[in-house]
Scaffold this active site. Structure first.
Site, PDB file in Angstrom:
ATOM      1  N   HIS A  16       6.769  15.183  -4.870  1.00 50.00           N
ATOM      2  CA  HIS A  16       5.586  14.325  -4.697  1.00 50.00           C
ATOM      3  C   HIS A  16       5.030  13.971  -6.073  1.00 50.00           C
ATOM      4  O   HIS A  16       5.072  14.789  -6.996  1.00 50.00           O
ATOM      5  CB  HIS A  16       4.536  15.062  -3.850  1.00 50.00           C
ATOM      6  CG  HIS A  16       3.409  14.179  -3.442  1.00 50.00           C
ATOM      7  ND1 HIS A  16       2.356  13.904  -4.272  1.00 50.00           N
ATOM      8  CD2 HIS A  16       3.195  13.493  -2.297  1.00 50.00           C
ATOM      9  CE1 HIS A  16       1.525  13.079  -3.647  1.00 50.00           C
ATOM     10  NE2 HIS A  16       2.015  12.816  -2.451  1.00 50.00           N
TER      11      HIS A  16
ATOM     12  N   GLU B  47       2.148  13.926  -7.237  1.00 49.68           N
ATOM     13  CA  GLU B  47       1.162  14.880  -7.775  1.00 49.68           C
ATOM     14  C   GLU B  47       1.857  16.095  -8.371  1.00 49.68           C
ATOM     15  O   GLU B  47       1.379  16.680  -9.342  1.00 49.68           O
ATOM     16  CB  GLU B  47       0.166  15.274  -6.665  1.00 49.68           C
ATOM     17  CG  GLU B  47      -0.785  14.116  -6.365  1.00 49.68           C
ATOM     18  CD  GLU B  47      -1.350  14.088  -4.955  1.00 49.68           C
ATOM     19  OE1 GLU B  47      -1.248  15.098  -4.229  1.00 49.68           O
ATOM     20  OE2 GLU B  47      -1.879  13.029  -4.563  1.00 49.68           O
TER      21      GLU B  47
ATOM     22  N   GLU C  59       6.820   6.093  -2.828  1.00 42.83           N
ATOM     23  CA  GLU C  59       5.372   6.170  -2.982  1.00 42.83           C
ATOM     24  C   GLU C  59       4.979   5.661  -4.360  1.00 42.83           C
ATOM     25  O   GLU C  59       5.041   6.418  -5.342  1.00 42.83           O
ATOM     26  CB  GLU C  59       4.910   7.620  -2.822  1.00 42.83           C
ATOM     27  CG  GLU C  59       5.189   8.205  -1.464  1.00 42.83           C
ATOM     28  CD  GLU C  59       4.177   9.277  -1.108  1.00 42.83           C
ATOM     29  OE1 GLU C  59       3.560   9.159  -0.046  1.00 42.83           O
ATOM     30  OE2 GLU C  59       3.969  10.198  -1.915  1.00 42.83           O
TER      31      GLU C  59
ATOM     32  N   GLY D 135      -3.807   7.528  -2.819  1.00 40.86           N
ATOM     33  CA  GLY D 135      -5.195   7.980  -2.859  1.00 40.86           C
ATOM     34  C   GLY D 135      -6.138   6.993  -3.532  1.00 40.86           C
ATOM     35  O   GLY D 135      -7.275   7.327  -3.834  1.00 40.86           O
TER      36      GLY D 135
ATOM     37  N   LYS E 127      -2.037  17.684   1.615  1.00 35.28           N
ATOM     38  CA  LYS E 127      -2.385  18.108   0.243  1.00 35.28           C
ATOM     39  C   LYS E 127      -3.118  19.462   0.301  1.00 35.28           C
ATOM     40  O   LYS E 127      -2.771  20.303   1.114  1.00 35.28           O
ATOM     41  CB  LYS E 127      -3.220  17.043  -0.456  1.00 35.28           C
ATOM     42  CG  LYS E 127      -2.588  15.654  -0.357  1.00 35.28           C
ATOM     43  CD  LYS E 127      -3.279  14.646  -1.203  1.00 35.28           C
ATOM     44  CE  LYS E 127      -2.780  13.244  -0.857  1.00 35.28           C
ATOM     45  NZ  LYS E 127      -2.503  12.446  -2.022  1.00 35.28           N
TER      46      LYS E 127
ATOM     47  N   ASN F 111       0.758  14.280   4.918  1.00 36.72           N
ATOM     48  CA  ASN F 111       0.690  15.235   3.805  1.00 36.72           C
ATOM     49  C   ASN F 111      -0.772  15.625   3.638  1.00 36.72           C
ATOM     50  O   ASN F 111      -1.572  14.819   3.174  1.00 36.72           O
ATOM     51  CB  ASN F 111       1.226  14.577   2.529  1.00 36.72           C
ATOM     52  CG  ASN F 111       0.951  15.407   1.284  1.00 36.72           C
ATOM     53  OD1 ASN F 111       0.700  16.608   1.382  1.00 36.72           O
ATOM     54  ND2 ASN F 111       0.985  14.769   0.120  1.00 36.72           N
TER      55      ASN F 111
ATOM     56  N   SER G 293      -1.847   5.038   0.480  1.00 31.06           N
ATOM     57  CA  SER G 293      -3.015   4.457   1.144  1.00 31.06           C
ATOM     58  C   SER G 293      -2.679   3.793   2.485  1.00 31.06           C
ATOM     59  O   SER G 293      -3.232   2.746   2.823  1.00 31.06           O
ATOM     60  CB  SER G 293      -3.734   3.474   0.209  1.00 31.06           C
ATOM     61  OG  SER G 293      -4.230   4.171  -0.932  1.00 31.06           O
TER      62      SER G 293
HETATM   63  C1  PEP Z   1       0.420  11.067  -0.224  1.00 33.15           C
HETATM   64  O1  PEP Z   1      -0.253  12.055  -0.487  1.00 33.15           O
HETATM   65  O2  PEP Z   1       1.659  11.162  -0.150  1.00 33.15           O
HETATM   66  C2  PEP Z   1      -0.256   9.786  -0.018  1.00 33.15           C
HETATM   67  C3  PEP Z   1       0.462   8.724   0.185  1.00 33.15           C
HETATM   68  O3  PEP Z   1      -1.629   9.801  -0.062  1.00 33.15           O
HETATM   69  P1  PEP Z   1      -2.645   8.637   0.466  1.00 33.15           P
HETATM   70  O4  PEP Z   1      -2.125   8.211   1.826  1.00 33.15           O
HETATM   71  O5  PEP Z   1      -3.956   9.305   0.539  1.00 33.15           O
HETATM   72  O6  PEP Z   1      -2.555   7.528  -0.519  1.00 33.15           O
END
Ligand code: PEP
Length: 249
Positions: free
Chosen positions: A95, A97, A167, A173, A11, A9, A213
């Protein structure tokens, strides 16, 4: 055996030119990676460059969101048929976010998921608890509610065509990865919901990815959990070498 999905992803990062450069480096590194499906979800503005770059490969391109109407006076929105016509195979839905900054709810997640399926896209539907919810022991209740009020309302035929991404919001992040055991426990909660709603065959078949992460140095222990059927990677998917190491765990 569930074939893993290794998804990136991006973003709101990268231009079309940067997208082309990424794939020039990335494609040779994953040429032989037949053990998994690879999906990259760039911003809308990079989809054309990404689709061109992956032509003739097994890599799928996904959007990061979609609106549920097919077309209309919805300034700034993009529909499932438009995403499909741009050459995408997948789309992220719900997601954290989007839930946090754009008022996405379980109900709109369901509407977007149905729209994605109607457009012939594979939705990767994201669920996960916030830190406070985990600390107050509500993880199972939150995941169950996100399931029941969202994708648990799909028909069995629709459900068979989605993937789920667990997630935990506190791990996205932040550099804080869920331990493999925490992730696997949450996946078991979700799979139990699937079993209850859609039966044992659906629970055995659905792919549940872990996201939060994920990096080249922790992907292997996560993927060693039989419950984890792939990963959804944010930050570490922006670099071709790093995402290729993850894919080739
Ligand atoms: C994501 O954006 O779905 C995500 C898991 O981000 P990160 O791997 O940066 O934590």
């Amino acid at each position: 055996m569930r074939k893993p999905i290794m998804a990136g992803n991006w973003k709101m990062y990268k231009t079309p030119a940067e997208t082309t450069t990424f794939f020039e480096k990335f494609l040779p590194l994953v040429e032989k990676s037949e053990h998994c499906e690879i999906v990259i979800c760039p911003p809308f503005t990079d989809i054309a460059a990404a689709v061109t770059a992956v032509q003739g490969t097994r890599i799928g391109i996904g959007a990061q969101n979609l609106y549920w109407a097919k077309e209309g006076a919805f300034t700034g929105e993009v529909s499932g048929p438009m995403i499909k016509a741009s050459g995408c195979t997948h789309v992220l839905v719900g997601h954290s976010e989007r839930r946090q900054y754009f008022e996405e709810t379980n109900e709109t997640v369901l509407q977007r998921t149905v729209a994605a399926l109607e457009a012939g896209l594979t939705p990767i539907v994201c669920v996960g608890e916030r830190l406070g919810e985990r600390e107050s022991g509500e993880t199972e209740a939150v995941l169950s509610l996100q399931f029941r009020a969202g994708i648990g309302l799909l028909s069995p035929e629709q459900f068979a065509r989605i993937a789920i991404a667990y997630e935990p919001v506190w791990a996205i992040g932040t550099g804080k990865t869920a331990t493999p055991e925490i992730a696997a426990d949450a996946h078991r909660v979700l799979r139990a919901q699937v079993r209850g709603h859609y039966g044992a065959a659906a629970a055995d078949a659905v792919r549940i990815l872990y996201g939060g992460s994920v990096k080249p140095d922790n992907v292997r222990v996560l993927m060693a959990q039989p419950e984890i059927d792939g990963v959804l990677v944010g930050g570490a998917s922006l670099d071709a070498n790093s995402f290729a190491s993850i894919v080739n765990f």
